[in-house]
Design a protein around this motif. Sequence first.
Motif, PDB file in Angstrom:
ATOM      1  N   GLN A   1     -11.210  52.058  86.872  1.00 14.30           N
ATOM      2  CA  GLN A   1     -10.698  50.704  87.120  1.00 14.30           C
ATOM      3  C   GLN A   1      -9.889  50.262  85.918  1.00 14.30           C
ATOM      4  O   GLN A   1     -10.353  50.300  84.787  1.00 14.30           O
ATOM      5  N   LEU A   2      -8.641  49.850  86.159  1.00 14.72           N
ATOM      6  CA  LEU A   2      -7.833  49.417  85.035  1.00 14.72           C
ATOM      7  C   LEU A   2      -8.245  48.012  84.628  1.00 14.72           C
ATOM      8  O   LEU A   2      -8.635  47.189  85.457  1.00 14.72           O
ATOM      9  N   VAL A  25      -6.858  49.419  79.331  1.00 19.19           N
ATOM     10  CA  VAL A  25      -7.811  50.479  79.666  1.00 19.19           C
ATOM     11  C   VAL A  25      -7.395  51.089  80.996  1.00 19.19           C
ATOM     12  O   VAL A  25      -7.275  50.398  82.000  1.00 19.19           O
ATOM     13  N   ARG A  26      -7.159  52.395  80.986  1.00 17.16           N
ATOM     14  CA  ARG A  26      -6.810  53.168  82.177  1.00 17.16           C
ATOM     15  C   ARG A  26      -5.442  52.836  82.738  1.00 17.16           C
ATOM     16  O   ARG A  26      -5.192  53.062  83.935  1.00 17.16           O
ATOM     17  N   PHE A  27      -4.563  52.276  81.930  1.00 22.09           N
ATOM     18  CA  PHE A  27      -3.160  52.203  82.317  1.00 22.09           C
ATOM     19  C   PHE A  27      -2.330  52.061  81.035  1.00 22.09           C
ATOM     20  O   PHE A  27      -2.858  51.768  79.963  1.00 22.09           O
ATOM     21  N   THR A  28      -1.029  52.273  81.179  1.00 25.58           N
ATOM     22  CA  THR A  28      -0.127  52.219  80.028  1.00 25.58           C
ATOM     23  C   THR A  28       0.597  50.893  80.011  1.00 25.58           C
ATOM     24  O   THR A  28       1.200  50.487  81.000  1.00 25.58           O
ATOM     25  N   ASN A  77      -1.082  51.309  72.684  1.00 22.94           N
ATOM     26  CA  ASN A  77      -1.377  50.681  73.974  1.00 22.94           C
ATOM     27  C   ASN A  77      -1.976  49.286  73.792  1.00 22.94           C
ATOM     28  O   ASN A  77      -2.902  48.893  74.517  1.00 22.94           O
TER      29      ASN A  77
END
Length: 121
Positions: A1-2, A25-28, A77
């Motif tokens: 989950q982003l 978290v979990r994406f750019t 990030n």
Amino acid sequence: QLKIVESGGGLVQSGGSLRLSCAAVRFTLDYYAIGWFRQARGNERGGVQCISSEGESTTYADSVKGRFTVSRDNSKNTVYLQMNSLEPGETAVYYCARYSEVECWGTPTTWGQGTQVTDTS
């Protein structure tokens, strides 16, 4: 989950400084504009500053001009909000949020949980 995670809040005296961080978290983050918002108790949430994917900043709150700076480090990030010369009325929960575009347009789609900034003066 982003998701988005803010950090860096805390207690500060008037005139002091804090740097808030907004980590993805979990994406750019590279391809998105990121905005900073704040909500004081009893008030509506309002915009502070925003930064486009290319690093162009937009200030929503005139009161922070010359004192707050939004920046980003895509290699980490992370987006930052450097807050200097904090004022008593700026005690609030500070949120960062991701827009669905590269520019600071429209309504953010993903919000963090917020980080508390409290003036102790």
